[in-house]
Each structure stands twice: as structure tokens, then as C-alpha cells.
Write a protein that holds these residues in place. Structure first.
Motif, PDB file in Angstrom:
ATOM      1  N   ALA A  40       0.815  -1.224   0.000  1.00 60.75           N
ATOM      2  CA  ALA A  40       0.000   0.000   0.000  1.00 60.75           C
ATOM      3  C   ALA A  40       0.841   1.263   0.000  1.00 60.75           C
ATOM      4  O   ALA A  40       0.296   2.358   0.147  1.00 60.75           O
ATOM      5  CB  ALA A  40      -0.925   0.003   1.213  1.00 60.75           C
ATOM      6  N   LEU A  41       2.139   1.159  -0.186  1.00 59.08           N
ATOM      7  CA  LEU A  41       2.990   2.349  -0.110  1.00 59.08           C
ATOM      8  C   LEU A  41       2.604   3.383  -1.163  1.00 59.08           C
ATOM      9  O   LEU A  41       2.117   3.048  -2.252  1.00 59.08           O
ATOM     10  CB  LEU A  41       4.465   1.979  -0.209  1.00 59.08           C
ATOM     11  CG  LEU A  41       5.020   1.336  -1.477  1.00 59.08           C
ATOM     12  CD1 LEU A  41       5.378   2.389  -2.504  1.00 59.08           C
ATOM     13  CD2 LEU A  41       6.251   0.509  -1.154  1.00 59.08           C
ATOM     14  N   GLN A  42       2.823   4.659  -0.820  1.00 55.56           N
ATOM     15  CA  GLN A  42       2.366   5.761  -1.658  1.00 55.56           C
ATOM     16  C   GLN A  42       3.464   6.734  -2.064  1.00 55.56           C
ATOM     17  O   GLN A  42       3.176   7.743  -2.728  1.00 55.56           O
ATOM     18  CB  GLN A  42       1.252   6.533  -0.933  1.00 55.56           C
ATOM     19  CG  GLN A  42      -0.035   5.734  -0.748  1.00 55.56           C
ATOM     20  CD  GLN A  42      -0.634   5.320  -2.085  1.00 55.56           C
ATOM     21  OE1 GLN A  42      -0.741   6.113  -3.012  1.00 55.56           O
ATOM     22  NE2 GLN A  42      -1.035   4.057  -2.180  1.00 55.56           N
ATOM     23  N   LEU A  43       4.703   6.519  -1.670  1.00 56.26           N
ATOM     24  CA  LEU A  43       5.778   7.385  -2.144  1.00 56.26           C
ATOM     25  C   LEU A  43       5.769   7.372  -3.670  1.00 56.26           C
ATOM     26  O   LEU A  43       5.898   6.324  -4.295  1.00 56.26           O
ATOM     27  CB  LEU A  43       7.129   6.892  -1.627  1.00 56.26           C
ATOM     28  CG  LEU A  43       8.349   7.685  -2.092  1.00 56.26           C
ATOM     29  CD1 LEU A  43       8.395   9.049  -1.407  1.00 56.26           C
ATOM     30  CD2 LEU A  43       9.639   6.925  -1.826  1.00 56.26           C
TER      31      LEU A  43
ATOM     32  N   THR B 123       5.344   3.483  -8.973  1.00 57.00           N
ATOM     33  CA  THR B 123       5.462   3.939 -10.362  1.00 57.00           C
ATOM     34  C   THR B 123       4.223   3.616 -11.188  1.00 57.00           C
ATOM     35  O   THR B 123       4.110   4.050 -12.323  1.00 57.00           O
ATOM     36  CB  THR B 123       6.687   3.286 -11.027  1.00 57.00           C
ATOM     37  OG1 THR B 123       6.730   1.892 -10.709  1.00 57.00           O
ATOM     38  CG2 THR B 123       7.985   3.939 -10.545  1.00 57.00           C
ATOM     39  N   ALA B 124       3.302   2.839 -10.609  1.00 61.33           N
ATOM     40  CA  ALA B 124       2.047   2.509 -11.302  1.00 61.33           C
ATOM     41  C   ALA B 124       0.994   2.171 -10.264  1.00 61.33           C
ATOM     42  O   ALA B 124       1.309   1.672  -9.176  1.00 61.33           O
ATOM     43  CB  ALA B 124       2.244   1.328 -12.261  1.00 61.33           C
ATOM     44  N   GLU B 125      -0.252   2.447 -10.584  1.00 61.54           N
ATOM     45  CA  GLU B 125      -1.361   2.162  -9.657  1.00 61.54           C
ATOM     46  C   GLU B 125      -1.801   0.717  -9.834  1.00 61.54           C
ATOM     47  O   GLU B 125      -2.856   0.424 -10.359  1.00 61.54           O
ATOM     48  CB  GLU B 125      -2.527   3.129  -9.910  1.00 61.54           C
ATOM     49  CG  GLU B 125      -2.187   4.580  -9.642  1.00 61.54           C
ATOM     50  CD  GLU B 125      -1.796   4.826  -8.189  1.00 61.54           C
ATOM     51  OE1 GLU B 125      -2.285   4.086  -7.301  1.00 61.54           O
ATOM     52  OE2 GLU B 125      -1.007   5.747  -7.941  1.00 61.54           O
ATOM     53  N   ALA B 126      -0.967  -0.198  -9.376  1.00 58.26           N
ATOM     54  CA  ALA B 126      -1.270  -1.614  -9.586  1.00 58.26           C
ATOM     55  C   ALA B 126      -0.871  -2.445  -8.380  1.00 58.26           C
ATOM     56  O   ALA B 126      -0.383  -3.557  -8.514  1.00 58.26           O
ATOM     57  CB  ALA B 126      -0.555  -2.120 -10.838  1.00 58.26           C
ATOM     58  N   GLY B 127      -1.090  -1.903  -7.166  1.00 57.88           N
ATOM     59  CA  GLY B 127      -0.758  -2.650  -5.970  1.00 57.88           C
ATOM     60  C   GLY B 127       0.718  -2.998  -5.923  1.00 57.88           C
ATOM     61  O   GLY B 127       1.585  -2.191  -6.242  1.00 57.88           O
ATOM     62  N   SER B 128       1.018  -4.236  -5.552  1.00 61.42           N
ATOM     63  CA  SER B 128       2.413  -4.651  -5.432  1.00 61.42           C
ATOM     64  C   SER B 128       3.123  -4.661  -6.773  1.00 61.42           C
ATOM     65  O   SER B 128       4.344  -4.551  -6.839  1.00 61.42           O
ATOM     66  CB  SER B 128       2.487  -6.045  -4.797  1.00 61.42           C
ATOM     67  OG  SER B 128       1.855  -7.013  -5.624  1.00 61.42           O
ATOM     68  N   ARG B 129       2.368  -4.762  -7.876  1.00 65.06           N
ATOM     69  CA  ARG B 129       2.986  -4.792  -9.202  1.00 65.06           C
ATOM     70  C   ARG B 129       3.308  -3.401  -9.738  1.00 65.06           C
ATOM     71  O   ARG B 129       3.809  -3.273 -10.849  1.00 65.06           O
ATOM     72  CB  ARG B 129       2.086  -5.541 -10.187  1.00 65.06           C
ATOM     73  CG  ARG B 129       1.991  -7.033  -9.903  1.00 65.06           C
ATOM     74  CD  ARG B 129       1.195  -7.746 -10.970  1.00 65.06           C
ATOM     75  NE  ARG B 129      -0.199  -7.300 -10.977  1.00 65.06           N
ATOM     76  CZ  ARG B 129      -1.140  -7.813 -10.196  1.00 65.06           C
ATOM     77  NH1 ARG B 129      -0.841  -8.766  -9.325  1.00 65.06           N
ATOM     78  NH2 ARG B 129      -2.386  -7.380 -10.256  1.00 65.06           N
ATOM     79  N   GLY B 130       3.035  -2.370  -8.940  1.00 64.32           N
ATOM     80  CA  GLY B 130       3.344  -1.013  -9.374  1.00 64.32           C
ATOM     81  C   GLY B 130       4.432  -0.362  -8.543  1.00 64.32           C
ATOM     82  O   GLY B 130       4.534   0.867  -8.506  1.00 64.32           O
ATOM     83  N   VAL B 131       5.269  -1.179  -7.892  1.00 63.67           N
ATOM     84  CA  VAL B 131       6.327  -0.670  -7.022  1.00 63.67           C
ATOM     85  C   VAL B 131       7.682  -0.860  -7.704  1.00 63.67           C
ATOM     86  O   VAL B 131       7.945  -1.903  -8.304  1.00 63.67           O
ATOM     87  CB  VAL B 131       6.317  -1.393  -5.662  1.00 63.67           C
ATOM     88  CG1 VAL B 131       7.512  -0.978  -4.813  1.00 63.67           C
ATOM     89  CG2 VAL B 131       5.012  -1.122  -4.923  1.00 63.67           C
ATOM     90  N   THR B 132       8.528   0.168  -7.609  1.00 65.11           N
ATOM     91  CA  THR B 132       9.857   0.106  -8.202  1.00 65.11           C
ATOM     92  C   THR B 132      10.890   0.445  -7.137  1.00 65.11           C
ATOM     93  O   THR B 132      10.644   1.275  -6.260  1.00 65.11           O
ATOM     94  CB  THR B 132       9.978   1.089  -9.384  1.00 65.11           C
ATOM     95  OG1 THR B 132       9.017   0.725 -10.388  1.00 65.11           O
ATOM     96  CG2 THR B 132      11.366   1.057 -10.001  1.00 65.11           C
ATOM     97  N   ALA B 133      12.045  -0.221  -7.200  1.00 65.31           N
ATOM     98  CA  ALA B 133      13.130   0.002  -6.238  1.00 65.31           C
ATOM     99  C   ALA B 133      14.210   0.879  -6.853  1.00 65.31           C
ATOM    100  O   ALA B 133      14.516   0.766  -8.049  1.00 65.31           O
ATOM    101  CB  ALA B 133      13.722  -1.329  -5.793  1.00 65.31           C
ATOM    102  N   PHE B 134      14.796   1.743  -6.036  1.00 65.87           N
ATOM    103  CA  PHE B 134      15.866   2.640  -6.458  1.00 65.87           C
ATOM    104  C   PHE B 134      16.970   2.651  -5.406  1.00 65.87           C
ATOM    105  O   PHE B 134      16.722   2.400  -4.223  1.00 65.87           O
ATOM    106  CB  PHE B 134      15.348   4.072  -6.632  1.00 65.87           C
ATOM    107  CG  PHE B 134      14.216   4.218  -7.593  1.00 65.87           C
ATOM    108  CD1 PHE B 134      14.466   4.404  -8.946  1.00 65.87           C
ATOM    109  CD2 PHE B 134      12.894   4.181  -7.151  1.00 65.87           C
ATOM    110  CE1 PHE B 134      13.416   4.550  -9.849  1.00 65.87           C
ATOM    111  CE2 PHE B 134      11.837   4.327  -8.048  1.00 65.87           C
ATOM    112  CZ  PHE B 134      12.097   4.506  -9.402  1.00 65.87           C
ATOM    113  N   VAL B 135      18.189   2.971  -5.847  1.00 64.84           N
ATOM    114  CA  VAL B 135      19.296   3.233  -4.928  1.00 64.84           C
ATOM    115  C   VAL B 135      19.492   4.748  -4.902  1.00 64.84           C
ATOM    116  O   VAL B 135      19.837   5.351  -5.925  1.00 64.84           O
ATOM    117  CB  VAL B 135      20.593   2.541  -5.379  1.00 64.84           C
ATOM    118  CG1 VAL B 135      21.698   2.791  -4.358  1.00 64.84           C
ATOM    119  CG2 VAL B 135      20.371   1.054  -5.548  1.00 64.84           C
ATOM    120  N   VAL B 136      19.260   5.358  -3.738  1.00 60.50           N
ATOM    121  CA  VAL B 136      19.275   6.812  -3.631  1.00 60.50           C
ATOM    122  C   VAL B 136      20.370   7.250  -2.661  1.00 60.50           C
ATOM    123  O   VAL B 136      20.338   6.887  -1.474  1.00 60.50           O
ATOM    124  CB  VAL B 136      17.914   7.348  -3.136  1.00 60.50           C
ATOM    125  CG1 VAL B 136      17.918   8.867  -3.082  1.00 60.50           C
ATOM    126  CG2 VAL B 136      16.787   6.846  -4.034  1.00 60.50           C
TER     127      VAL B 136
END
Length: 373
Positions: free
Chosen positions: A132-135, A168-181
Motif C-alpha cells: 500500500a505504499l504511496q511514495l 510507479t504505477a497504480e497496480a498494488g504490489s505490481r506497481g512498485v519500483t526500487a531505487f538506490v538513492v
């Protein structure tokens, strides 16, 4: 279950921790860079990434080795154990899913104690329900801009880089992307949070933080897989941390019961005390076996590891809570004095039942797997 080499390794880690890490001053609530550097100089951080010294770290993390390392450290110095674990938690997504360039940039620095890593998943409205993350990660040229907030992030806001999970997309767990910041990226700020346990934990605010295409970790919209892969590896090792704390409390209780006299003899002669110690020892050993078994299953390539990892974390963390509490009860008021080993363990032992999946979530995982063919 363990080879002679593994037993010797655990003994070596305990001795190094007792001789070199325990004397380092404690820094509650902040990253202890002196401690991290000392662990690097002792070669303990390099154990997280076999092969890193040659520039070719293995991409296959060894769960049992990680468990042995965390358990051994926890019996001697919980601050060192936590510092090492957080270096691994923040870095393993890079190890498992990062490009060769990302691995080469960050992992040698982590192993050398020159870079502090962090795993930034949890948000104010996305704790146990990580999907459910929203960042937000909004497209910006050939990269993205991150806007939102993370909370309860270990090593924040002092980390040198963060593994960040964003939508990165409104698709639950399938819309999450990981980054190194990188931690010094413009627009990224944070604050410390004052917690019961003395770990460095904070809040992060992302105000249009720019991330480049080459800072994408793994595949776009596959970040949830990156997170879960790391947590499946780390859940048994959280159990190992708990086993280490339980063993430390048990050892203290045994020593106390053998030397403390009451009612005409040592406490160990009281049946209530001896039976309590027997229960503490039995539960600790059962937890250890569950942890080792789950770790070996991961290392052997078993595909259905989620349930075994959940069982290991659930039972070990609940056991540690019981064992530490029982040890405090046996010691009486002296265990509540600030600075006593058990006073420290009593504050430390509560958090593992919550982080990296609360006990209730572990039960949900286990129950779900029971009905899968």
C-alpha cells in the motif's frame, strides 16, 4: 546440523565481539560509525558479501552464514549485531538485484565500513501492508522524481544510501519500483525518532528527489519482488538475532541461579527456578533449530521458503521475549537497573516482534501456505 568449520566461525565471532566491539562506547539513537568501522577492520562486514575483497562478490547470499553471524554477535553485543544487520538489509537488494556498476560502487564501501546502508520501505500508511505504499516516483526525463515520506527507517537520516521503494504505477504490489538513492541527494531530508530501543531510526521526506535511470534497482514495477526477496532471506536471521538475545539472557539466568542464595541455598535448588530454566533452555534450542532449518532451506534453493522463514521469525522472536522476561523475573529488581545486561535486552527484545513483518503477519503467511497445494 553445523559443521566444525561453522562452529569455529561462530566461536571466533563471539571472541572478536567480546574483545574488540564491546569496549567501543555506545551511541544510542545514532549510527555508531566507530563501531561499524571496527567491524569492517575485523572482517565481519565482508562476511556479508563473500568475494567482495576480490571485486567479485557472490550474488548468492548464504542465509545460514548470516544467521550464525547475527546469533554470535547478539550473544555479546546487540548494538554491533544491529549495525551489521542493517548494513546487510540495506545492501542485499543491491547485491541480489543491482547492476554490476551499482554493486561495484556500494558494496565494497559497505564492507569497508565507509558507507552506511538503509532499507526504506515502511511509510506512515504502509507498514504491515507494504504493497500500500504511496511514495510517488513520477517520470522526469530519463529518470524520476520521488515525492512522499518514509518512516521507521533504520539508520535514517544518517545513511549514505537508501534502497527506496516507490510507486510507479497504480497496480498494488505490481506497481512498485526500487531505487538506490544517495543520502545527500537534494530534496531528501530527515529526522531522528526517539525509540525505546537505542537503534538509529528516523523519518525521511522526499521533496521531488531526482533519481536517474542508472539508479533503478532491478526492473521497473518489480520492486516489491526485490523487497520480498530480501525479507525472505532476512526473516530467519531476525530469528537468529532473537536466539542470540535469548541465549545471553539464559546464560545470565543460569549464572545467577547458581550463585544467588535464598531460603538456605542457591536459587537453582528451588524447583520453580529450575523448571523455569529448563523451559527457557528448551524454547531457546527449539527456536535455534527452526532458524537453522529455515536458513538451510533457503540455501538449498527450496522454492516455498516463505512459510519456513515466517515460522522461524515468529517462534524465535516470541521465544526471546519469554526468555528475557523470565530472566528478568529471576533476577528481580537488579535486572531493572539502568545498564544491567537484562535491562538492555528487555528494551531490545520487543522490536523484533514488529519489524520485518509483525508476528501477526507471520501467522498470516503460515496459515495461507497451509492451504496451498
Amino acid at each position: 546440523m553445523l559443521s566444525q568449520e561453522q562452529r569455529e566461525f561462530a566461536g571466533e565471532v563471539k571472541a572478536l565481539a567480546a574483545d574488540w566491539l564491546v569496549p567501543i562506547p555506545h551511541t544510542p539513537g545514532h549510527v555508531n560509525r566507530d563501531l561499524v568501522k571496527a567491524m569492517a577492520e575485523l572482517g565481519l562486514l565482508a562476511r556479508l558479501f563473500p568475494g567482495v575483497e576480490t571485486g567479485k562478490p557472490s550474488r548468492d547470499a548464504a542465509a545460514l552464514d548470516l544467521c550464525l553471524l547475527r546469533e554470535a554477535l547478539a550473544t555479546q553485543n546487540t548494538e554491533a549485531e544491529t549495525a551489521l544487520a542493517l548494513q546487510g538489509l540495506g545492501s542485499y537488494p543491491v547485491l541480489q538485484s543491482g547492476s554490476d556498476t551499482q554493486v561495484g560502487k556500494w558494496l565494497p564501501a559497505v564492507a569497508a565500513g565507509d558507507a552506511i546502508a538503509a532499507f526504506a520501505l515502511t511509510e506512515p500508511e504502509a507498514g504491515s501492508d507494504a504493497a500500500a505504499l504511496q511514495l510517488k516516483a513520477e517520470p522526469d526525463g530519463d529518470g524520476w522524481r520521488l515525492t512522499g515520506e518514509k518512516i521507521w527507517i533504520s539508520n535514517a537520516p544518517e545513511a549514505d544510501f537508501y534502497t527506496v521503494f516507490a510507486r510507479t504505477a497504480e497496480a498494488g504490489s505490481r506497481g512498485v519500483t526500487a531505487f538506490v538513492v544517495p543520502g545527500d541527494r537534494p530534496g531528501l531530508s530527515g529526522e531522528h525518532l526517539d525509540m525505546v530501543s537505542p537503534h538509529p531510526i528516523g523519518r525521511l521526506t522526499f521533496d521531488g528527489v531526482a533519481v536517474r535511470r542508472d539508479e533503478l534497482l532491478g526492473e521497473e514495477n518489480r520492486g516489491f519482488h526485490v523487497a520480498m526477496r530480501t525479507l525472505d532471506l532476512f526473516r530467519p536471521s531476525v530469528g537468529a538475532f532473537a536466539v542470540g538475545m535469548a541465549q545471553a539472557a539464559l546464560d545470565a539466568a543460569i549464572e545467577h541461579a547458581g550463585t544467588r542464595h535464598a531460603f538456605g541455598g542457591p536459587l537453582k535448588n528451588q524447583q520453580t527456578v529450575s523448571h523455569t530454566l529448563a523451559e527457557m533452555a528448551t524454547r531457546t534450542e527449539a527456536a535455534r533449530l527452526l532458524v537453522y532449518s529455515a536458513a538451510q532451506a533457503y540455501d538449498s534453493g527450496e522454492t516455498k521458503i516463505a512459510s519456513r522463514s515466517a515460522m522461524a521469525k515468529l517462534f524465535a522472536t516470541e521465544t526471546a521475549q519469554y526468555v528475557v522476561d523470565a530472566a528478568v523475573q529471576l533476577h528481580g529488581a537488579r535486572a531493572l537497573q539502568r545498564g544491567h545486561l537484562l535491562e538492555q535486552l528487555y528494551r531490545e527484545v520487543r522490536a523484533p516482534r514488529i519489524y520485518e513483518g509483525a508476528s501477526e503477519i507471520q501467522r498470516t503467511i503460515i496459515a495461507r501456505e497451509l492451504f496451498r497445494s
